[in-house]
Design an enzyme around this catalytic site. Structure first.
Site, PDB file in Angstrom:
ATOM      1  N   ARG A  30     -40.254 -24.662   8.741  1.00 14.70           N
ATOM      2  CA  ARG A  30     -40.140 -23.712   7.663  1.00 14.70           C
ATOM      3  C   ARG A  30     -39.341 -22.402   8.216  1.00 14.70           C
ATOM      4  O   ARG A  30     -38.842 -21.904   7.222  1.00 14.70           O
ATOM      5  CB  ARG A  30     -41.745 -23.443   7.139  1.00 14.70           C
ATOM      6  CG  ARG A  30     -42.030 -24.755   6.477  1.00 14.70           C
ATOM      7  CD  ARG A  30     -43.601 -24.871   6.686  1.00 14.70           C
ATOM      8  NE  ARG A  30     -44.462 -25.678   5.787  1.00 14.70           N
ATOM      9  CZ  ARG A  30     -44.922 -26.986   6.067  1.00 14.70           C
ATOM     10  NH1 ARG A  30     -44.039 -27.510   7.363  1.00 14.70           N
ATOM     11  NH2 ARG A  30     -45.280 -27.731   5.160  1.00 14.70           N
ATOM     12  N   GLY A  45     -39.790 -36.674   8.432  1.00 11.17           N
ATOM     13  CA  GLY A  45     -40.472 -36.764   6.987  1.00 11.17           C
ATOM     14  C   GLY A  45     -40.574 -35.358   6.386  1.00 11.17           C
ATOM     15  O   GLY A  45     -40.212 -35.279   5.422  1.00 11.17           O
ATOM     16  N   SER A  88     -51.308 -33.689   0.501  1.00 12.40           N
ATOM     17  CA  SER A  88     -50.177 -33.775   1.608  1.00 12.40           C
ATOM     18  C   SER A  88     -49.521 -32.356   1.395  1.00 12.40           C
ATOM     19  O   SER A  88     -49.035 -31.909   0.156  1.00 12.40           O
ATOM     20  CB  SER A  88     -49.125 -34.781   0.754  1.00 12.40           C
ATOM     21  OG  SER A  88     -47.909 -34.481   1.421  1.00 12.40           O
ATOM     22  N   ASP A 126     -52.356 -35.644  11.738  1.00 15.84           N
ATOM     23  CA  ASP A 126     -51.599 -36.246  12.758  1.00 15.84           C
ATOM     24  C   ASP A 126     -52.368 -36.322  14.173  1.00 15.84           C
ATOM     25  O   ASP A 126     -51.635 -36.901  14.927  1.00 15.84           O
ATOM     26  CB  ASP A 126     -50.397 -35.154  13.161  1.00 15.84           C
ATOM     27  CG  ASP A 126     -49.359 -34.972  11.737  1.00 15.84           C
ATOM     28  OD1 ASP A 126     -49.433 -35.696  11.085  1.00 15.84           O
ATOM     29  OD2 ASP A 126     -48.890 -33.764  11.765  1.00 15.84           O
ATOM     30  N   ARG A 180     -50.068 -46.153  11.136  1.00 11.75           N
ATOM     31  CA  ARG A 180     -50.780 -45.542  12.524  1.00 11.75           C
ATOM     32  C   ARG A 180     -52.151 -46.445  12.609  1.00 11.75           C
ATOM     33  O   ARG A 180     -52.808 -46.403  13.845  1.00 11.75           O
ATOM     34  CB  ARG A 180     -51.057 -44.067  12.373  1.00 11.75           C
ATOM     35  CG  ARG A 180     -49.593 -43.565  12.967  1.00 11.75           C
ATOM     36  CD  ARG A 180     -49.870 -41.900  12.746  1.00 11.75           C
ATOM     37  NE  ARG A 180     -48.388 -41.570  13.447  1.00 11.75           N
ATOM     38  CZ  ARG A 180     -48.073 -40.120  13.259  1.00 11.75           C
ATOM     39  NH1 ARG A 180     -48.897 -39.330  12.822  1.00 11.75           N
ATOM     40  NH2 ARG A 180     -46.972 -39.687  13.715  1.00 11.75           N
ATOM     41  N   ARG A 237     -40.101 -44.736   4.452  1.00 15.64           N
ATOM     42  CA  ARG A 237     -41.335 -44.058   3.966  1.00 15.64           C
ATOM     43  C   ARG A 237     -41.258 -43.651   2.444  1.00 15.64           C
ATOM     44  O   ARG A 237     -40.157 -43.483   1.996  1.00 15.64           O
ATOM     45  CB  ARG A 237     -41.450 -42.888   4.844  1.00 15.64           C
ATOM     46  CG  ARG A 237     -41.713 -43.156   6.387  1.00 15.64           C
ATOM     47  CD  ARG A 237     -41.989 -42.101   7.205  1.00 15.64           C
ATOM     48  NE  ARG A 237     -43.034 -41.366   6.755  1.00 15.64           N
ATOM     49  CZ  ARG A 237     -43.400 -40.221   7.419  1.00 15.64           C
ATOM     50  NH1 ARG A 237     -42.506 -39.652   8.472  1.00 15.64           N
ATOM     51  NH2 ARG A 237     -44.457 -39.372   7.272  1.00 15.64           N
ATOM     52  N   ARG A 287     -46.179 -39.934  18.359  1.00 15.58           N
ATOM     53  CA  ARG A 287     -47.604 -39.855  18.673  1.00 15.58           C
ATOM     54  C   ARG A 287     -48.574 -40.930  19.017  1.00 15.58           C
ATOM     55  O   ARG A 287     -49.521 -40.930  19.935  1.00 15.58           O
ATOM     56  CB  ARG A 287     -48.353 -39.082  17.433  1.00 15.58           C
ATOM     57  CG  ARG A 287     -47.532 -37.765  16.849  1.00 15.58           C
ATOM     58  CD  ARG A 287     -48.647 -37.152  15.906  1.00 15.58           C
ATOM     59  NE  ARG A 287     -47.764 -36.094  15.110  1.00 15.58           N
ATOM     60  CZ  ARG A 287     -47.489 -34.902  15.758  1.00 15.58           C
ATOM     61  NH1 ARG A 287     -47.734 -34.448  17.006  1.00 15.58           N
ATOM     62  NH2 ARG A 287     -46.576 -34.067  14.915  1.00 15.58           N
ATOM     63  N   LYS A 341     -44.493 -27.782  15.258  1.00 15.52           N
ATOM     64  CA  LYS A 341     -43.148 -28.397  14.393  1.00 15.52           C
ATOM     65  C   LYS A 341     -43.180 -27.888  12.680  1.00 15.52           C
ATOM     66  O   LYS A 341     -42.135 -27.673  12.288  1.00 15.52           O
ATOM     67  CB  LYS A 341     -43.503 -29.869  14.495  1.00 15.52           C
ATOM     68  CG  LYS A 341     -42.446 -30.852  13.848  1.00 15.52           C
ATOM     69  CD  LYS A 341     -42.261 -31.894  14.694  1.00 15.52           C
ATOM     70  CE  LYS A 341     -43.260 -33.134  14.168  1.00 15.52           C
ATOM     71  NZ  LYS A 341     -43.200 -33.656  13.003  1.00 15.52           N
ATOM     72  N   LYS A 361     -47.452 -42.956   7.666  1.00 13.88           N
ATOM     73  CA  LYS A 361     -46.684 -41.942   8.583  1.00 13.88           C
ATOM     74  C   LYS A 361     -45.343 -42.740   9.288  1.00 13.88           C
ATOM     75  O   LYS A 361     -45.088 -43.793   8.634  1.00 13.88           O
ATOM     76  CB  LYS A 361     -47.639 -41.380   9.853  1.00 13.88           C
ATOM     77  CG  LYS A 361     -48.775 -40.702   9.037  1.00 13.88           C
ATOM     78  CD  LYS A 361     -48.345 -39.439   8.496  1.00 13.88           C
ATOM     79  CE  LYS A 361     -49.618 -38.856   7.647  1.00 13.88           C
ATOM     80  NZ  LYS A 361     -49.072 -37.550   7.276  1.00 13.88           N
TER      81      LYS A 361
HETATM   82  C1  S3P Z   1     -46.656 -31.879   7.629  1.00 15.16           C
HETATM   83  C2  S3P Z   1     -47.608 -32.404   6.747  1.00 15.16           C
HETATM   84  C3  S3P Z   1     -48.290 -33.659   6.983  1.00 15.16           C
HETATM   85  C4  S3P Z   1     -48.150 -34.028   8.634  1.00 15.16           C
HETATM   86  C5  S3P Z   1     -46.697 -33.866   8.990  1.00 15.16           C
HETATM   87  C6  S3P Z   1     -46.389 -32.485   8.945  1.00 15.16           C
HETATM   88  C7  S3P Z   1     -45.868 -30.496   7.187  1.00 15.16           C
HETATM   89  O1  S3P Z   1     -47.564 -34.527   6.280  1.00 15.16           O
HETATM   90  O2  S3P Z   1     -48.469 -35.491   8.882  1.00 15.16           O
HETATM   91  O3  S3P Z   1     -46.614 -34.167  10.374  1.00 15.16           O
HETATM   92  O4  S3P Z   1     -45.355 -30.027   7.891  1.00 15.16           O
HETATM   93  O5  S3P Z   1     -46.163 -30.168   5.859  1.00 15.16           O
HETATM   94  P1  S3P Z   1     -48.238 -35.232   4.785  1.00 15.16           P
HETATM   95  O6  S3P Z   1     -47.912 -33.996   3.863  1.00 15.16           O
HETATM   96  O7  S3P Z   1     -47.522 -36.337   4.457  1.00 15.16           O
HETATM   97  O8  S3P Z   1     -49.501 -35.410   5.026  1.00 15.16           O
END
Ligand code: S3P
Length: 729
Positions: A322, A390, A463, A611, A642, A418, A686, A317, A638
């Site tokens: 990206r 997100g 993050s 995750d 969770r 969020r 999830r 994902k 999240k």
């Molecule tokens: C992600 C970063 C993570 C992850 C999300 C995907 C990404 O989030 O939990 O499912 O693709 O950069 P956080 O940056 O909030 O930890």
């Protein structure tokens, strides 16, 4: 609800109302009235069991009826009112099912001078290709819209009763005034029917018509399905509502004229924008439709079983998001394979289409992006709707802060609650202007043309989304932007930027970028998502007699926390055939069952498995002894909280799982670890999948509510899980 219902004009709609009312036990007795000329139809209605009795004498038909429903074509309703008038019963309720309401009201006024208070005008928006009482079905109105258009004099009691009646047969009832109804229906139903009739008329008259129908592709079939509707009914509807329809036909002619000119003038970009806008608008409509009309999905899992087999789970994902973002900003054409065809990644794809990027696919995981260059995005005409994603919202907020145009980012209920300050605060320090809701949540209103300047930022939390957001903004900022992370997080943005020839400097815990670069198109092979593979890594570990191989999984070291943690717990996972694909490490993973043991999860592994904790809690429930997670407060923000949602669900299933501020303590059991019961996923994909996996070690069935969001990351979950041996319906 009623003793006797009388249906006047028993065809598809009248017959289906009768069948539905009977199926729901809403009346004792149903009769039909029709003309002598339609005697055969009335006899058929009786022999099919749609009605108990029929009459060609209206006085007999309506005698003692407490509900009279007119389902004739709208053109004859005035005549029906005249026939009913001598026997009008103030105690009964009258209603209709006409598709135009202005004409029905006019007919009532012509006959009664004022619309009777006990007449409730209604319109079920349901139909089928087939017409006639033989096509009647009791489910026709289930989950369909029904519009009531009461007038000033309509009795509230009669209105309430008709609304309750339609709800009981499954309809979603809305109330509108008459004029509004006719204007909306002219655009959404009457005009499309006219288009379908006229296209088939046009093509059907050609000499080579046999050829056309023989080779008619599904587009033609889909588009013209409604031309199979009843011509008499549609004649009536179009005549009755022509005041609304004629201006729409004129607008459509203008629109077609514009498209003709674009073709004549080879204006491919404008044509593309027109199509893109239409596609977006349709997607918005479908999203709204899904929100309002969709039934929630419930998973039922039978206890026990094992997992065996070899599968490839869908694409990663994070990388899929990206690939669209960077491919769009690149110069040249980017080909992506292994793209995740799921709602989250598609939300990003749609957003870039809305900003003028031509993107083909996904077809079998293949996407072709016609990059527009770093400064080539166009202002979106509408807010960008990002659903549950997100990653889309946080990464886009940085990228869009650097553009010359304004934009608005919106999302579903979960995404709109969020925290977004984690990105908007550092972006503001860079000079970005972003308006959030109170509390720092979406919708985000991003003001373009802000002069960004680089910053040196140390993230308060580990993050990857925040890091990526700032690096993307840094591509448009004066000077250097440096992000320092408190612990390693996934580095797909940095790797992929390099893959697109954009320099990113990485040193220890820092990543730096500036605006002196361009992106050159590159081919991207997205490996399988280790976060999706995780469900089966745990499933095959906890279910006895299991042996699963997961092919072509991305094993970027910033993502393999799940393997490390499971191995510490005693899992038997083999990494086979390691290779590098497009700058990312990939391997096949073989996992066989083993007795897991409880551990204290090392905190440095938390961001690397961020995750995977929902399913790791399930592993902990099946492990011998206690498992303790700390340093994972991020899990509370999240797609849902969770920590709390998993602790609640596990407790329902009889597991001793205690939530803490930043983690959980789970007392595992080796046998009978998990009981059955009903749990709630709170719309978190999830969580839904993790509780499904718990079924492998449960002693009774598990029901999981609100599973529709599994489609955001892993639409094939049910198919693949059942293929391996999970009994999930
Ligand atoms: C992600 C970063 C993570 C992850 C999300 C995907 C990404 O989030 O939990 O499912 O693709 O950069 P956080 O940056 O909030 O930890």
């Amino acid at each position: 609800m009623f003793n006797k219902i009388c249906i006047i004009g028993v065809g598809l709609i009248g017959g289906s109302i009768a069948r539905a009312a009977r199926a729901q036990g809403l009346c004792d007795h149903i009769v039909a009235f029709g003309r002598q000329k339609s005697l055969k139809n009335l006899q058929l209605a009786k022999s099919l069991g749609v009605v108990d009795e029929y009459y060609v004498d209206i006085e007999l038909a309506v005698k003692d009826a407490d509900c009279i429903i007119i389902t004739t074509p709208v053109g004859v309703i005035e005549h029906v009112f005249r026939q009913l008038k001598p026997f009008w019963n103030e105690q009964a309720i009258y209603t209709d099912a006409g598709s135009t309401k202005g004409s029905v009201i006019a007919a009532a006024q012509a006959v009664f001078s004022e619309v009777p208070a006990n007449f409730v005008p209604a319109h079920p928006i349901a139909g089928a290709e087939k017409s006639g009482v033989e096509a009647a079905q009791d489910e026709l109105f289930n989950n369909k819209r029904l519009i009531v258009t009461p007038v000033k004099l309509t009795s509230p009691q009669a209105l309430d009763k008709i609304i309750a009646f339609w709800k009981r047969i499954g309809s979603q009832v809305s109330t509108m005034d008459v004029e509004h109804h006719d204007a909306v229906l002219a655009a959404t139903s009457h005009l499309p029917h006219i288009l379908a009739f006229s296209l088939v008329d046009l093509l059907g008259k050609r000499d080579e018509q046999v050829e056309i129908f023989k080779y008619a592709a599904s587009g033609f079939k889909d588009f013209t399905r409604i031309a199979s509707s009843d011509p008499t009914m549609w004649l009536d509807i179009c005549m009755a509502n022509k005041k609304e329809i004629i201006p729409l036909i004129q607008q459509l002619q203008t629109e077609l004229g514009k498209i003709e000119q674009m073709l004549v003038g080879n204006e491919s970009q404008q044509l593309f924008e027109t199509f893109t806008y239409a596609k977006q608008a349709r997607q918005r409509f479908l999203n709204q439709f899904d929100n309002h009309m969709s039934q929630s999905i419930t998973f039922n899992v039978q206890p026990g079983g094992s997992m065996r087999g070899e599968i490839r789970v869908p694409g990663d994902k994070s990388m899929s998001h990206r690939s669209i973002m960077l491919g769009s900003l690149a110069e040249g054409v980017t080909h992506v394979t292994g793209f995740l065809n799921a709602e989250d990644a598609l939300a990003t794809l749609q957003a870039f289409r809305a900003m003028g990027v031509e993107i083909e696919g996904p077809v079998n995981g293949e996407v072709t992006i016609h990059g527009v260059g770093k400064h080539g995005l166009k202002e979106p005409k509408e807010p960008l709707y990002l659903g549950n994603s997100g990653t889309s919202m946080r990464l886009l907020s940085g990228l869009l802060a650097g553009q010359t145009f304004n934009s608005v980012l919106t999302g579903d209920e979960s995404l709109s609650s969020r925290p977004m300050k984690r990105v908007t605060n550092p972006l503001a320090t860079m000079g970005a202007k972003i308006k959030t809701q109170e509390g720092g949540t979406a919708p985000l209103h991003i003001i373009g043309n802000s002069h960004l300047k680089g910053i040196d930022y140390t993230m308060p939390m580990a993050s990857a989304q925040v890091k990526s957001c700032l690096l993307l903004a840094g591509m448009y900022a004066d000077g250097e932007t440096t992000v320092t992370e408190p612990a390693p997080t996934r580095d797909h943005t940095e790797r992929m930027l390099n893959g697109f020839s954009y320099p990113v400097n990485r040193e220890g815990d820092k990543a730096s970028i500036n605006s002196n670069g361009t992106l050159q198109a590159a081919d991207i092979d997205v490996p399988s998502d280790i976060s999706s593979a995780a469900f089966f890594l745990v499933g095959a570990s906890i279910a006895p007699d299991s042996d699963v191989t997961l092919k072509h999984v991305g094993i970027n070291p910033t993502r393999t926390g799940i393997i490390d943690i499971l191995r510490l717990m005693g899992a038997n996972i083999e990494i086979i055939n390691e290779r590098t694909v497009g700058g990312e490490p990939v391997a096949d993973l073989r996992v066989v069952s083993s007795q897991l043991k409880g551990i204290d999860i090392p905190e440095e592994l938390v961001p690397l498995a961020i995750d995977e904790f929902p399913v790791l809690f399930v592993a902990a429930a099946c492990a011998e002894g206690q498992t303790r997670l700390t340093g994972a407060a991020e899990l509370r923000v999240k797609e849902c909280d969770r920590i709390q949602v998993m602790a609640d669900g596990l407790q329902i299933l009889g597991v001793d799982a205690q939530s803490t501020e930043d983690g959980m303590v789970v007392q595992g059991k080796t046998s009978d670890s998990i009981g059955g019961g009903e749990v709630f996923s709170h719309g978190d994909h999830r969580i839904a999948m993790s509780f499904s996996i718990a079924g492998l070690r449960a002693t009774a069935p598990i029901t999981i509510h609100d599973c529709e969001n599994v489609n955001t990351s892993f639409p094939e979950f049910r198919d693949l899980a059942t293929q391996l041996g999970l009994q999930l319906t």
